[in-house]
Design a protein around this motif. Structure first.
Motif, PDB file in Angstrom:
ATOM      1  N   ASN A   1     -14.670  15.258  -9.964  1.00 28.46           N
ATOM      2  CA  ASN A   1     -14.389  14.959 -11.366  1.00 28.46           C
ATOM      3  C   ASN A   1     -13.195  14.014 -11.510  1.00 28.46           C
ATOM      4  N   ASP A   2     -12.860  13.348 -10.423  1.00 28.65           N
ATOM      5  CA  ASP A   2     -11.760  12.381 -10.424  1.00 28.65           C
ATOM      6  C   ASP A   2     -10.480  12.957 -11.027  1.00 28.65           C
ATOM      7  N   GLY A   3     -10.185  14.218 -10.690  1.00 26.97           N
ATOM      8  CA  GLY A   3      -9.062  14.894 -11.325  1.00 26.97           C
ATOM      9  C   GLY A   3      -7.733  14.723 -10.623  1.00 26.97           C
ATOM     10  N   CYS A   4      -7.618  15.290  -9.422  1.00 34.72           N
ATOM     11  CA  CYS A   4      -6.329  15.362  -8.741  1.00 34.72           C
ATOM     12  C   CYS A   4      -6.354  14.574  -7.440  1.00 34.72           C
ATOM     13  N   VAL A   5      -5.144  14.217  -6.987  1.00 37.85           N
ATOM     14  CA  VAL A   5      -5.007  13.552  -5.699  1.00 37.85           C
ATOM     15  C   VAL A   5      -5.164  14.593  -4.590  1.00 37.85           C
ATOM     16  N   ILE A   6      -6.117  14.380  -3.692  1.00 39.61           N
ATOM     17  CA  ILE A   6      -6.269  15.341  -2.587  1.00 39.61           C
ATOM     18  C   ILE A   6      -6.082  14.699  -1.217  1.00 39.61           C
ATOM     19  N   ALA A   7      -5.945  13.374  -1.159  1.00 40.64           N
ATOM     20  CA  ALA A   7      -5.603  12.730   0.115  1.00 40.64           C
ATOM     21  C   ALA A   7      -4.804  11.484  -0.188  1.00 40.64           C
ATOM     22  N   ARG A   8      -3.827  11.208   0.663  1.00 42.15           N
ATOM     23  CA  ARG A   8      -2.922  10.075   0.430  1.00 42.15           C
ATOM     24  C   ARG A   8      -2.662   9.355   1.738  1.00 42.15           C
ATOM     25  N   SER A   9      -2.677   8.038   1.688  1.00 47.73           N
ATOM     26  CA  SER A   9      -2.239   7.280   2.862  1.00 47.73           C
ATOM     27  C   SER A   9      -0.723   7.426   2.969  1.00 47.73           C
ATOM     28  N   ASN A  10      -0.166   7.094   4.126  1.00 53.31           N
ATOM     29  CA  ASN A  10       1.287   7.193   4.286  1.00 53.31           C
ATOM     30  C   ASN A  10       2.018   6.369   3.231  1.00 53.31           C
ATOM     31  N   GLU A  11       1.439   5.200   2.897  1.00 50.44           N
ATOM     32  CA  GLU A  11       2.069   4.334   1.893  1.00 50.44           C
ATOM     33  C   GLU A  11       2.103   5.031   0.533  1.00 50.44           C
ATOM     34  N   ALA A  12       1.018   5.750   0.215  1.00 47.29           N
ATOM     35  CA  ALA A  12       0.961   6.462  -1.071  1.00 47.29           C
ATOM     36  C   ALA A  12       1.944   7.631  -1.079  1.00 47.29           C
ATOM     37  N   LYS A  13       2.089   8.294   0.070  1.00 55.98           N
ATOM     38  CA  LYS A  13       3.067   9.385   0.168  1.00 55.98           C
ATOM     39  C   LYS A  13       4.471   8.834  -0.070  1.00 55.98           C
ATOM     40  N   ALA A  14       4.732   7.658   0.510  1.00 57.85           N
ATOM     41  CA  ALA A  14       6.065   7.068   0.407  1.00 57.85           C
ATOM     42  C   ALA A  14       6.401   6.704  -1.044  1.00 57.85           C
ATOM     43  N   ILE A  15       5.412   6.288  -1.800  1.00 55.66           N
ATOM     44  CA  ILE A  15       5.638   5.938  -3.199  1.00 55.66           C
ATOM     45  C   ILE A  15       5.946   7.176  -4.040  1.00 55.66           C
ATOM     46  N   GLY A  16       5.449   8.331  -3.582  1.00 54.75           N
ATOM     47  CA  GLY A  16       5.767   9.557  -4.309  1.00 54.75           C
ATOM     48  C   GLY A  16       4.564  10.332  -4.797  1.00 54.75           C
ATOM     49  N   PHE A  17       3.361   9.967  -4.363  1.00 53.45           N
ATOM     50  CA  PHE A  17       2.185  10.754  -4.744  1.00 53.45           C
ATOM     51  C   PHE A  17       2.237  12.100  -4.032  1.00 53.45           C
ATOM     52  N   LYS A  18       2.013  13.150  -4.817  1.00 56.83           N
ATOM     53  CA  LYS A  18       2.018  14.488  -4.241  1.00 56.83           C
ATOM     54  C   LYS A  18       0.595  15.021  -4.185  1.00 56.83           C
ATOM     55  N   MET A  19       0.392  15.921  -3.236  1.00 56.73           N
ATOM     56  CA  MET A  19      -0.882  16.625  -3.150  1.00 56.73           C
ATOM     57  C   MET A  19      -1.130  17.348  -4.474  1.00 56.73           C
ATOM     58  N   GLY A  20      -2.309  17.148  -5.055  1.00 57.77           N
ATOM     59  CA  GLY A  20      -2.658  17.877  -6.268  1.00 57.77           C
ATOM     60  C   GLY A  20      -2.182  17.236  -7.560  1.00 57.77           C
ATOM     61  N   ASP A  21      -1.511  16.101  -7.480  1.00 59.69           N
ATOM     62  CA  ASP A  21      -1.108  15.392  -8.706  1.00 59.69           C
ATOM     63  C   ASP A  21      -2.328  15.057  -9.553  1.00 59.69           C
TER      64      ASP A  21
END
Length: 419
Positions: free
Chosen positions: A33-53
DNA sequence: TCTGGGGTCCTAGGACCC
DNA sequence: TCTGGGGTCCTAGGACCC
């Protein structure tokens, strides 16, 4: 010794295999349902994306950093997982596929090996054959193998492989693992441990297991022993599932009983297919429905458990029972956002006990079920289905940014243009 | 406007037995 | 005024995992 091998940023890595343009860029994969972030590349983690955002709350970040966002493509991830696991399971006769992206390998008597070299060889082969980067952790217990993997994954200088060869090396390293990152310690326990001054894995390992058993529970006591180097957990056989759940959030809210029934029928059908795939029968089912807990509209959520007269794997019985359950809990006047069906207490088909006075319906329609499953397996999931499931699918989840099923669908093969 | 989908195990407490 | 001691089974809820 145990090895824990785990795929780095697995869903993102799967997307990158078929789209190399994603390398070195911030990429996230969303839940259903395109709801939450469930996987992030290292670059996305570095920007501040959290699991479940929830992704809609991070739209600013997406735009600012040109983050590439994908719907989840489980057909692809599942197939890529099978390929990785097929390779890795050749490295030890004794293995346990622990999740879609993790496997434990057992190495009795391998303490004296050059584990680092060995780990690098595994890594190289998987990278070359499947193009998925992995991390490898070795340790004398499963929990310590997990801890080793923590270092393998986080610090590039280790080259993706880290080994605890002897307990003397362990102590010092464990201080660098916050207690909530220890396998088996979640948020709630971590908070309680912090309050009594246990901040990292080393502190936890210093505790007395008997005390922990009394003060917390037996699971945490085992974790403590494992951190101390005493194995409590072994390689486990993959058992058939005891419960099988299929549930979805809807793309749009549903108020109409008939549409909700179509959703529930579809979930019941999917669950039945999974049930037969593991050659089991279910003793009962649970149906649940609920409105959106984030909505300010009137809330309603309910569930019901129904037992089958006799354990069954017959879609028609399961569908009818689910419908009956839904009728019992449905209330008009609410905007439903999610529903689900759980098949309960499954038995292997060899076990189920007969009842002298009830006609044996267990195998009723067996050939029909087998045929339907075979057709859908060969020609695609929705080739034949029950009319109760409907054709409009008003409840369908949103999946706006889904990549093709490159490896499991002939129509969606990657097309390469030659110049 | 928009907030996932699967699982497992353990424990406490209640109902029941003698 | 005073009310035992020992068990089993089941379930709901809460913790954890990915």
């Amino acid at each position: 010794m145990f090895a824990l091998v785990d795929c780095n940023n697995f869903y993102v890595s799967c997307e990158r295999v078929f789209n190399p343009n994603l390398e070195n860029k911030p990429v996230v994969v969303l839940s259903n349902n395109d709801g939450c972030v469930i996987a992030r590349s290292n670059e996305a983690k570095a920007i501040g994306f959290k699991m479940g955002d929830p992704i809609f709350q991070r739209r600013d970040l997406v735009i600012k950093h040109k983050v590439l966002v994908f719907s989840s493509n489980f057909a692809l991830y599942g197939d890529m997982s099978n390929r990785v696991m097929a390779l890795l399971s050749r490295y030890s006769p004794d293995f346990e596929i622990y999740s879609i992206d993790e496997i434990f390998l057992s190495y009795d008597g391998f303490q004296d090996w050059n584990l680092l070299e060995y780990g690098k060889k595994i890594r190289q082969e998987v990278l070359q054959a499947v193009h998925i980067p992995i991390s490898v952790g070795f340790g004398p217990t499963k929990t310590l193998a997990k801890a080793a993997n923590y270092f393998a994954k986080r610090y590039p200088l280790y080259g993706g492989v880290f080994a605890f060869n002897a307990m003397t090396e362990v102590k010092d390293k464990l201080r660098h693992i916050p207690v909530e990152n220890v396998w088996g310690i979640g948020r709630k326990w971590a908070m309680q441990l912090n309050q009594i001054g246990i901040m990292n894995a080393y502190d936890l390992a210093q505790m007395d297991a008997t005390m922990v058993r009394k003060q917390f529970n037996v699971v945490m006591a085992k974790t403590v022993l494992e951190l101390q180097g005493t194995p409590c957990l072994g390689i486990e056989e993959v058992e058939p599932r005891q419960n099988i759940m299929v549930s979805r959030s809807f793309g749009q809210k549903i108020t109409d009983f008939h549409r909700l029934r179509e959703a529930v029928a579809s979930f019941a059908t999917s669950a039945s297919v999974k049930l037969r795939a593991q050659q089991s029968f279910a003793c009962g089912l649970m149906v649940f429905i609920r409105t959106s807990p984030f909505s300010t509209e009137p809330q309603y959520s309910n569930s019901i458990v129904l037992k089958f007269v006799k354990a069954t794997a017959n879609s028609m019985v399961i569908l009818k029972t689910a419908e009956q359950g839904l009728k019992a809990i449905f209330r008009t006047g609410f905007a439903y956002k999610k529903a689900g069906v759980i098949l309960l207490d499954t038995l292997l088909n060899s076990i189920g006990q007969s009842d002298l006075f009830i006609e044996d319906t267990k195998l009723q329609n067996e050939s029909l079920m087998t045929t339907m499953d075979a057709i859908n397996e060969k020609y695609g999931k929705q080739t034949v289905y029950f009319a109760l499931c409907g054709i409009q699918k008003a409840w369908s989840s949103r999946q706006d940014r889904k990549t093709p099923r490159y490896t499991t669908c002939w129509q969606e093969l990657l097309v390469v243009f030659a110049k």
